[in-house]
Scaffold this motif. Structure first.
Motif, short mmCIF file in Angstrom:
data_model
loop_
_atom_site.label_atom_id
_atom_site.label_comp_id
_atom_site.label_asym_id
_atom_site.label_seq_id
_atom_site.Cartn_x
_atom_site.Cartn_y
_atom_site.Cartn_z
N LYS A 88 0.82 -1.20 0.00
CA LYS A 88 0.00 0.00 0.00
C LYS A 88 0.86 1.26 0.00
N VAL A 89 1.89 1.26 0.83
CA VAL A 89 2.77 2.43 0.93
C VAL A 89 3.50 2.68 -0.39
N LEU A 90 4.02 1.63 -1.00
CA LEU A 90 4.75 1.81 -2.26
C LEU A 90 3.83 2.29 -3.37
N ALA A 91 2.58 1.85 -3.33
CA ALA A 91 1.63 2.25 -4.37
C ALA A 91 1.16 3.70 -4.20
N LEU A 92 1.00 4.15 -2.96
CA LEU A 92 0.42 5.47 -2.70
C LEU A 92 1.45 6.58 -2.55
N ARG A 93 2.70 6.21 -2.32
CA ARG A 93 3.73 7.24 -2.14
C ARG A 93 3.87 8.09 -3.40
N ASP A 94 4.10 9.39 -3.20
CA ASP A 94 4.26 10.33 -4.31
C ASP A 94 5.59 10.05 -5.02
N SER A 95 5.54 9.48 -6.19
CA SER A 95 6.74 9.08 -6.92
C SER A 95 7.54 10.25 -7.45
N SER A 96 6.95 11.44 -7.44
CA SER A 96 7.69 12.62 -7.91
C SER A 96 8.70 13.11 -6.87
N ILE A 97 8.56 12.62 -5.63
CA ILE A 97 9.47 13.00 -4.55
C ILE A 97 10.66 12.05 -4.54
N ALA A 98 11.85 12.59 -4.54
CA ALA A 98 13.05 11.76 -4.54
C ALA A 98 13.11 10.91 -3.27
N LEU A 99 13.43 9.66 -3.42
CA LEU A 99 13.58 8.75 -2.28
C LEU A 99 15.06 8.68 -1.93
N GLN A 100 15.43 9.28 -0.81
CA GLN A 100 16.83 9.32 -0.41
C GLN A 100 17.28 8.03 0.27
N ALA A 101 16.40 7.45 1.11
CA ALA A 101 16.81 6.29 1.90
C ALA A 101 15.66 5.32 2.06
N LEU A 102 15.99 4.02 2.09
CA LEU A 102 15.00 2.98 2.31
C LEU A 102 15.63 1.86 3.13
N ASP A 103 15.00 1.54 4.26
CA ASP A 103 15.42 0.42 5.10
C ASP A 103 14.31 -0.62 5.13
N PHE A 104 14.66 -1.88 4.85
CA PHE A 104 13.67 -2.95 4.80
C PHE A 104 14.11 -4.07 5.73
N LYS A 105 13.29 -4.31 6.76
CA LYS A 105 13.59 -5.36 7.73
C LYS A 105 12.32 -6.17 7.98
N PRO A 106 12.12 -7.25 7.23
CA PRO A 106 10.89 -8.04 7.36
C PRO A 106 10.94 -8.98 8.56
N GLN A 107 9.78 -9.49 8.92
CA GLN A 107 9.65 -10.40 10.05
C GLN A 107 10.48 -11.67 9.83
N ASN A 108 11.31 -12.00 10.83
CA ASN A 108 12.17 -13.18 10.76
C ASN A 108 13.07 -13.19 9.53
N GLY A 109 13.31 -12.00 8.98
CA GLY A 109 14.21 -11.90 7.84
C GLY A 109 13.68 -12.48 6.54
N ARG A 110 12.37 -12.69 6.42
CA ARG A 110 11.82 -13.29 5.20
C ARG A 110 12.15 -12.43 3.98
N SER A 111 12.48 -13.11 2.90
CA SER A 111 12.94 -12.39 1.71
C SER A 111 11.88 -12.32 0.61
N HIS A 112 10.61 -12.54 0.96
CA HIS A 112 9.53 -12.62 -0.01
C HIS A 112 9.42 -11.36 -0.88
N MET A 113 9.61 -10.19 -0.28
CA MET A 113 9.39 -8.94 -1.01
C MET A 113 10.69 -8.24 -1.40
N VAL A 114 11.83 -8.89 -1.22
CA VAL A 114 13.11 -8.22 -1.43
C VAL A 114 13.25 -7.69 -2.86
N LYS A 115 12.91 -8.52 -3.84
CA LYS A 115 13.05 -8.09 -5.23
C LYS A 115 12.21 -6.85 -5.53
N ARG A 116 10.98 -6.83 -5.01
CA ARG A 116 10.14 -5.67 -5.26
C ARG A 116 10.70 -4.42 -4.59
N ILE A 117 11.20 -4.59 -3.35
CA ILE A 117 11.76 -3.46 -2.63
C ILE A 117 12.97 -2.90 -3.38
#
Length: 411
Positions: A88-117
């Motif tokens: 939801k967050v990735l879909a609704l975020r304003d893409s015209s705003i530069a993304l400077q930093a992104l930290d992704f820490k899923p539950q138990n280190g699951r890698s299900h969404m890593v490629k998308r992130i």
């Protein structure tokens, strides 16, 4: 899909509580410039930032313009809820705003969404990326290792017990200034050297956590002409030699069990050293390695050590009778006073018991440990003078962490 993430991720009770708070208190934050508010929100994780959308109409879409996203699953009941939120967050975020930093820490280190992130981060030219996942390194898209605009990379890949994550041999990250690595194995090449950082021409800060070396003489060559800050965390039995060829290195920080031989540290550039040492209960190597480090730190100006570090150092046989040839330019010695954890005290007691020949002394030592009286004193007698023997005019500060914490809580 709705146009507001709050409809899915914010419970009604939370909405009511926040709105009541708004009506009862002056909205001082709301009067700040938007750039200031966004800077403040960037210190929150994404869930907390999105929750602010119910404060007022002005706050409704502010989170969508955040320059930094911290996606951590700790605050979610299930992984399914977390993944739905992230989508939801990735879909609704304003893409015209530069993304400077992104930290992704899923539950138990699951890698299900890593490629998308990673695809989202790269498509938005992110400069700072943090990934904390369990699995095999092949699950990480290779494009992250050739991302030319990336300046900060935090990468923790835990492959599981008795498995290793080999550090990639070919990297193309020309803009990297800050690199943090956890659970990696550095492999020795055909030249009998593991030298993974020599091609980073802008690297300023390097953090190595729970890493090891395989092959050859088990030597990690940290060769880098621009490196200023080096931090190592290692709480396991990872024995290898570290050879530093870092002419600009200014600060060295170590936390864990010193099972590493250091060489090349006596460069005049190294000024600040911070050590918080631990030990195992059976080998005698950590105290000796720790002492050998002091011999390498010839020109440092400031030294910070924990009380635990001094306890480990005190295990060196006849330490106080040794003439120290280093630490001649020391200007500041800081001793961090904090209670010793039970496990550390137990390991320390075990080491001391092996050296006690008298059964009566051994019994007294065990009894003192059980009562919490061992080790005593917290800072071994004479050890501060030992460190200052070549710099008697250095300023000494004893910093009580518990007292500082109490003061902070009282403010």
């Amino acid at each position: 899909m709705t146009d507001s993430a709050s409809e899915i991720i914010i419970p009604p009770t939370m909405t009511k509580r926040i709105k009541l708070s708004e009506s009862e208190n002056e909205d001082r934050l709301g009067d700040l410039p938007e750039t200031v508010i966004l800077h403040i929100l960037s210190f929150l994780n994404a869930k907390q930032a999105v929750e602010t959308c119910v404060l007022s109409k002005r706050w409704k879409d502010l989170w969508k313009r955040l320059p930094k996203l911290i996606l951590c699953s700790d605050d979610y009941g299930t992984y399914k809820i977390f993944t739905k939120f992230v989508s939801k967050v990735l879909a609704l975020r304003d893409s015209s705003i530069a993304l400077q930093a992104l930290d992704f820490k899923p539950q138990n280190g699951r890698s299900h969404m890593v490629k998308r992130i990673i695809n989202y981060a790269i498509s938005h030219n992110v400069q700072q990326l943090g990934l904390y996942v369990n699995g095999h390194i092949t699950e990480i898209p290779s494009k992250v290792f050739s991302f030319r605009t990336l300046t900060h990379l935090k990468l923790s890949i835990y492959p599981g017990i008795n498995r290793e994550t080999m550090f990639p041999k070919s990297l193309n990250l020309p803009a990297i200034t800050n690199l943090q690595l956890e659970h990696f194995t550095f492999c020795v090449g055909d030249d009998d050297r593991a030298e993974p950082f020599s091609n980073f021409n802008r690297l300023n800060s390097l953090v190595i956590s729970k890493c090891t070396v395989r092959g050859g003489r088990h030597t990690l060559y940290i060769s880098n002409a621009t490196l200023i800050n080096l931090t190592i965390y290692d709480d396991g039995y990872n024995f290898y030699k570290i050879n530093l060829c870092t002419p600009c290195l200014c600060t060295f920080v170590f936390t864990g069990i010193p099972y590493h031989r250091l060489s090349g540290c006596n460069a005049s550039s190294l000024k600040h050293v911070d050590i918080d040492a631990d030990l195992f209960s059976y080998p005698d190597d950590p105290p000796l390695f720790l002492f050998s480090w002091l011999l390498e730190f010839a020109n440092i100006k400031s030294l910070t050590v924990s009380a635990a570090t001094l306890q480990v150092l005190s295990l060196v046989p006849d330490l106080l009778n040794i003439k120290l040839p280093s630490l001649v330019n020391l200007k500041s010695l800081r001793v961090i006073i904090k209670p010793l954890e039970y496990g550390f005290r137990k390991r320390l007691c075990d080491v001391k018991l092996r050296k006690v020949k008298s059964k009566k002394k051994a019994a007294r030592l065990r009894k003192a440990f059980e009562k919490g009286l061992e080790p005593s004193p917290l800072v071994p007698e004479g050890i501060v003078d030992f460190l200052l023997q070549n710099s008697p005019s250095a300023e000494v500060d004893f910093i009580d962490k518990e007292m500082l914490a109490r003061r902070a809580r009282s403010l």
